[in-house]
Design a protein around this motif. Structure first.
Motif, short mmCIF file in Angstrom:
data_model
loop_
_atom_site.label_atom_id
_atom_site.label_comp_id
_atom_site.label_asym_id
_atom_site.label_seq_id
_atom_site.Cartn_x
_atom_site.Cartn_y
_atom_site.Cartn_z
N ASP A 30 0.83 -1.17 0.05
CA ASP A 30 -0.06 -0.16 -0.08
C ASP A 30 0.66 1.19 0.17
N ILE A 31 0.64 2.25 -0.96
CA ILE A 31 1.37 3.48 -0.91
C ILE A 31 0.47 4.54 -0.40
N SER A 32 1.18 5.04 0.52
CA SER A 32 0.69 6.16 1.52
C SER A 32 1.61 7.34 1.63
N GLU A 33 2.75 7.12 1.17
CA GLU A 33 3.87 8.25 1.46
C GLU A 33 4.65 8.30 0.01
N LEU A 34 4.76 9.46 -0.44
CA LEU A 34 5.68 9.38 -1.53
C LEU A 34 6.66 10.51 -1.24
N THR A 35 8.06 10.23 -1.77
CA THR A 35 9.12 11.11 -1.34
C THR A 35 9.44 11.62 -2.84
N PHE A 36 9.34 12.93 -3.32
CA PHE A 36 9.50 13.36 -4.74
C PHE A 36 11.17 13.82 -4.44
N VAL A 37 11.81 13.60 -5.59
CA VAL A 37 13.27 14.18 -5.75
C VAL A 37 13.14 14.35 -7.20
N GLY A 38 14.00 15.85 -7.11
CA GLY A 38 14.34 16.41 -8.41
C GLY A 38 14.85 17.76 -8.36
N ASP A 39 14.50 18.65 -9.38
CA ASP A 39 15.01 19.70 -9.60
C ASP A 39 14.01 20.88 -9.32
N SER A 40 13.89 21.98 -9.98
CA SER A 40 12.86 23.10 -9.74
C SER A 40 11.37 22.82 -10.01
N ILE A 41 11.63 21.80 -11.20
CA ILE A 41 10.06 21.24 -11.48
C ILE A 41 9.50 20.30 -10.40
N VAL A 55 0.62 11.10 1.84
CA VAL A 55 1.74 12.13 2.63
C VAL A 55 2.96 12.24 1.70
N THR A 56 3.08 13.40 1.18
CA THR A 56 4.24 13.85 0.33
C THR A 56 5.34 14.60 1.00
N VAL A 57 6.71 14.27 0.23
CA VAL A 57 7.79 14.57 0.89
C VAL A 57 8.49 15.39 -0.24
N ASN A 58 8.82 16.70 -0.19
CA ASN A 58 9.21 17.19 -1.52
C ASN A 58 10.95 17.40 -1.36
N LEU A 59 11.46 16.90 -1.98
CA LEU A 59 13.17 17.21 -1.89
C LEU A 59 13.59 17.66 -3.29
N GLY A 60 12.70 18.47 -3.87
CA GLY A 60 12.91 19.11 -5.08
C GLY A 60 13.85 20.37 -4.62
N ALA A 77 15.07 5.00 1.43
CA ALA A 77 14.91 3.48 1.73
C ALA A 77 13.80 3.01 2.50
N GLY A 78 13.11 2.10 1.89
CA GLY A 78 11.92 1.50 2.22
C GLY A 78 10.57 2.34 1.98
N ARG A 79 10.78 3.46 1.38
CA ARG A 79 9.67 4.27 0.78
C ARG A 79 9.40 4.08 -0.67
N ASP A 80 8.46 4.66 -1.19
CA ASP A 80 8.11 4.99 -2.66
C ASP A 80 8.76 6.50 -2.99
N ALA A 81 9.35 6.46 -4.18
CA ALA A 81 10.09 7.52 -4.55
C ALA A 81 9.43 8.05 -6.12
N VAL A 82 9.25 9.40 -6.12
CA VAL A 82 9.03 10.01 -7.69
C VAL A 82 10.15 10.69 -7.80
N VAL A 83 10.92 10.56 -9.09
CA VAL A 83 12.08 11.29 -9.20
C VAL A 83 11.76 11.70 -10.64
N MET A 84 12.27 12.92 -10.78
CA MET A 84 12.39 13.62 -12.05
C MET A 84 13.45 14.48 -12.17
N ILE A 85 14.80 14.19 -12.83
CA ILE A 85 16.06 15.05 -12.80
C ILE A 85 16.58 14.88 -14.12
N GLY A 86 17.52 15.60 -14.53
CA GLY A 86 18.19 15.58 -15.70
C GLY A 86 18.27 16.93 -16.36
N THR A 87 17.05 17.56 -16.49
CA THR A 87 17.07 18.67 -17.51
C THR A 87 18.23 19.69 -17.32
#
Length: 198
Positions: A30-41, A55-60, A77-87
């Motif tokens: 079950d996904i309840s927390e999403l850690t977002f990783v990336g740049d300014s977008i 529950v969202t954590v923004n590490l942009g 570690a142990g969480r679900d991550a959403v990544v957008m990086i590279g531009t």
């Protein structure tokens, strides 16, 4: 008689536990927390607006590139991550195939190095910031190779949104605020793509 009552209660508890597990109420996936990783977008994304119920954590971080993701090794570690990086890295890649392949290897290592239980990885978006249309072939090739590299991984879902942000040979400008950062319509496209996979 007492022993029979205890056994009876234990049996009832076991049956209730099996029923609970069968409904998925204790599902570790079950996904309840999403850690977002990336740049300014990512940094500019109003996550609460699009991901109610999570529950969202923004590490942009504005200006971030692949080195920033490398610095976050193990952070998800142990969480679900959403990544957008590279531009922000694209202008520094001169387009030679060997340079692109080295970057892709580093990119995949950095993203998987976050240690996430599952990673939702967005393709790098097209950009035309200050007339950089010439970067589109390089971005397309990086995306193609990254997609190939993660294709066999059960812990990565690749979100190929690049085609949704182009119109003909250039950007779909309605999805951008300044040919690099996104408009509300652009964020809507990102959100729909991710939510369809959660």
């Amino acid at each position: 008689m007492k022993a029979y009552g205890i056994i009876s209660r234990l049996r009832a508890a076991a049956i209730a536990l099996v029923a609970l597990l069968a409904t998925g109420a204790c599902d570790d996936n079950d996904i309840s927390e999403l850690t977002f990783v990336g740049d300014s977008i990512i940094a500019r994304w109003d996550l609460d607006e699009y991901f109610t119920g999570y529950v969202t954590v923004n590490l942009g971080k504005s200006g971030a590139g692949i080195d920033y993701v490398e610095s976050l090794k193990g952070r998800a570690a142990g969480r679900d991550a959403v990544v957008m990086i590279g531009t922000n890295d694209m202008a520094g890649i001169r387009g030679s195939q060997s340079e692109i392949e080295l970057y892709v290897s580093r990119y995949v290592d950095a993203v998987t190095g976050l240690g996430a239980r599952h990673t939702y990885l967005y393709s790098i978006l097209p950009r035309d910031f200050k007339g950089e249309v010439s970067l589109l072939p390089t971005i397309s090739e990086v995306n193609r190779l990254v997609k190939e590299a993660v294709a066999g991984r059960a812990d990565v879902t690749y979100l190929d949104v690049y085609p949704l942000f182009v119109d003909g040979d250039g950007l779909d400008y309605a999805l951008y605020s300044d040919r690099l950062h996104l408009s509300a319509a652009g964020y809507e496209v990102l959100a729909k793509s991710l939510l369809s996979q959660l």
